[in-house]
Design an enzyme around this catalytic site. Sequence first.
Site, mmCIF file in Angstrom:
data_model
loop_
_atom_site.group_PDB
_atom_site.id
_atom_site.type_symbol
_atom_site.label_atom_id
_atom_site.label_comp_id
_atom_site.label_asym_id
_atom_site.label_seq_id
_atom_site.Cartn_x
_atom_site.Cartn_y
_atom_site.Cartn_z
ATOM 1 N N ASP A 115 11.350 -0.490 5.996
ATOM 2 C CA ASP A 115 11.600 -1.534 4.989
ATOM 3 C C ASP A 115 12.969 -1.537 4.323
ATOM 4 O O ASP A 115 13.296 -2.507 3.654
ATOM 5 C CB ASP A 115 10.496 -1.473 3.922
ATOM 6 C CG ASP A 115 10.296 -2.816 3.214
ATOM 7 O OD1 ASP A 115 10.647 -3.861 3.801
ATOM 8 O OD2 ASP A 115 9.792 -2.830 2.085
ATOM 9 N N ASP A 125 1.923 -3.641 3.982
ATOM 10 C CA ASP A 125 2.032 -3.128 2.606
ATOM 11 C C ASP A 125 0.648 -2.816 2.028
ATOM 12 O O ASP A 125 -0.244 -3.665 2.065
ATOM 13 C CB ASP A 125 2.706 -4.167 1.707
ATOM 14 C CG ASP A 125 4.184 -4.350 2.044
ATOM 15 O OD1 ASP A 125 4.649 -3.712 3.009
ATOM 16 O OD2 ASP A 125 4.857 -5.131 1.354
#
Length: 933
Positions: free
Chosen positions: A164, A301
């Site tokens: 990320d 996530d």
Amino acid sequence: QRGYLTLLDVYDLLPFDNPDGGPWKQGFEITYKGDEWSEQPLELFLIPHSHNDPGWIKTFDAYYHDQTRHILDNMVVKLSEDNRKLIWAEISYFSKWWNDIDDQKRAAVKRLVEAGQLELVTGGWVMPDEANSHYFAMLDQLMEGHQWLQKHLGVKPRSGWAIDPFGHSPSMAYLLKGAGLHNMLIQRVHYSIKKHFAQQQTLEFLWRQSWDSSSRSDITCHMMPFYSYDVPHTCGPNPAVCCQFDFQRLPGRRTFCPWKIPPKPITDQNVHERALLLLDQYRQKSRLFRSSVLLVPLGDDFRYVESSEWDVQFNNYQKLFDYFNQHPELHIKARFGTLSDYFQALHRRLSTTRTTLPKLRGDFFSYADRDDHYWTGYFTSRPFYKRLDRKLEATLRATEILFSLTLAEMRRSHSDGRLAENFPAREYFQWLTTGRRNLALFQHHDAVAGTEREHVVVDYGTRLFQSILNLHQVLQSSAHWLLLLDKSQYHHDQSKSLIIFNPTEQLRTSVISVVVDSPDAQVIDAETGRQMSTQISAVWAEPSRPSTDTFQLSFVAELPPLSLVVYHVTKASSGSTPRVRYTVHRRGNPLDIHTEHFQVSSLQGSELRLQSGLVRKIQVQFLWYGTRTGSRDKSGAYLFLPADEGAQLYISSEPPLVRISRGPIFSDITSHFPHFTHTVRLFHLDGHAGKSLEISNLVDIRSQVNRELVMKIVSDVASGNRFYSDLNGFQMQQRRTLAKLPLQANFYPMTSAVFLQDSTSRLSLLSAQSQGVASLKPGELELVLDRRLQQDDNRGLGQGVTDNKLTASLYHLLLEDRGGGAKEVGGASVDHLSLLAHLASLSLCHPPMTMVATSNSQLLKLRPFQPLHSSLPCDIHLLNLRTLEDTQEADTPSQETALFLHRKGFDCSTAPEPAPQCTWSEHEEVMTRSPFI
């Protein structure tokens, strides 16, 4: 040709167009015949993961309470039921959860780790931002996580997982290799580069440092090929198909498929059709790599919060895998795995097929995820907190070093090696640990990046500030103990003098400034009784009105390396302290200040005179960038999407108020504009301390709407389309400004340094904070100082950036003669900072620590503390001296200290005159004897 790729070559090669690639929108159609796996079956590893941001939309604690603890609780239960697996990256969360669970659960976790079902990947405290983080903090957060894992689980991570961060730095690859990792994975890379690497089958490569001509720094790196790390973008090139295999999106569950085709539960009736549909995606993805071992992540996530998600993913995939394994004619062997399972199988397969991976040098900035959406805004977003980050870093490093020296000195003074009883070493060590962990937490890719919600950045900021206060107390107490002649007089809450700590490994000449209540003051060196050179400056209540009861007293201090020096500030006879002379004007003729090397004018800019007699003209301008209008996408916390007209010159409705000061120690020109105050300061000092120009800004754009303020430096250096910016304060990277890219793509991260050069001179700008930088025309640098943006940029944050503060930025500008070119390393030219720039950067990032108290310390006998014989070589940096935790007794300092030395590469084409007062190491071996007295 050379046996390796460089990203600069790739940038020159690619058209950076964006044709529609079909189902894989940013790629191309992938074809296969079907018999490619008959010799070597497809070996598939499905890797369950859950990406847990330590703060973003919610604070670290809120995420932990609402989601993360449930994920980890379920993990223990579910992994114990069968042979499924999970990888976990963020030790900040894992350690918090560990503190909350009982011994039975801890034993279960250890069993899962030993069985290879739970793998801790990377092992850092966080998954750090790789653009704004300084390498001290990147290493510190890695160490904090690794030491925790070693102590509690007895494991060392083997593989890195960075899905990320918004672009990737080779500094991180270097640190991971040094920490014992052999493999790593990255995800957020420009879509054009992903496509090119996929076409060339170079998505897996050996990442090599630009200065390294050997294979010592090589680390195997896997680049994920598609848009995101979620399930729709990881099983293969078609997200509409892959989404049907994210069983958390089954009808009636929490999420759905935007492509409007939902997943179906796998049954005996549909398993054949479903398995072949999935296998087609796996096969297409496999064609992008050189081996037939395939990595497919399964997560997103904060996944696996609910127990049912574990079951629905595992049970459906197990049915598909059983089907694959019962049909050998499909030539696929599929199983759940961890990252290390994958890399072990990959290396085995590469070895048996005698396949080699390409070598690559360079970095992956700047990142675009689609269209012309470049993530170059976050290089500057929330600059107040980016500055606070570096303040804590400098304070932590200074405190680590002084605390370690204090404990060593205590143990030396007691024959039995114990610590002084009235020195609260355990409490201070806990404050140090909290300081390390608060700095580490802020390196998270949504923290220092400035891409978190407003209440979250306040939470981070409170942690940073609290640690700065606590560490100052540790610093003060440690200094006090070291300086006292009679140690029995030590008390940890009293310290009464002006004490200066030089946290660097170099002898340095520094200007120290303190606020006093009288213009008649003098500074005496406590050891020699010598009076120091001083000057009194005004403290300005308003731009043209000085305060009548507070003044700034500045003096020149000669500080030996790592020393504590004591000074007394006393009353002087009236009018005896040299005072700064001021001229204040709004209009009129330009006034100037000058030294041997510089002439600075309030209007015309500066002339910098080099040793060779060469003169370079430099001008500072300020610009505004707006953002796009209408219904188009606009700039936000992540993205920089400037208005079509580009930058507009900053024009004030009335001329600035300009204040010129002339003093014996320094002179400066301060210009007050409505949205910023800009100061250029010259130091009248001998040696390298007087060679650089200090530039500082105080910015306040809280009245603006959708604007970004830029400081532009215009020079006559003929730099062409090339400039050099640093990566993480660790290494310099050549940049090329390309006309085929949009304006926002030519901005790059700058953590601490940037330079322009031509055949005769080099202009370096060193900074005390990270920000975005560009060189859009030859001889020019643009530095983004602050950004205020009213809207979200559609990357999940759901907010603009409107919590701006009054924000300081600080720079040193250095101009040097040049002879000779860059050093060739294995065919690639490598440029480093000069020795002088390294020293200037060191003093900027690690200023002397001043501890002030009232003056009745005359009663206590203090003596200076000098732990080093002499300065270290000037290319050796003492990165840290870190007291380690006792292995037997938690939260207690041990007798072991970790010493970190960094040998810096430096440019030899600029030799400073006079030479700095330190040597440099010309040979491989350095520091064979202890530098400490």
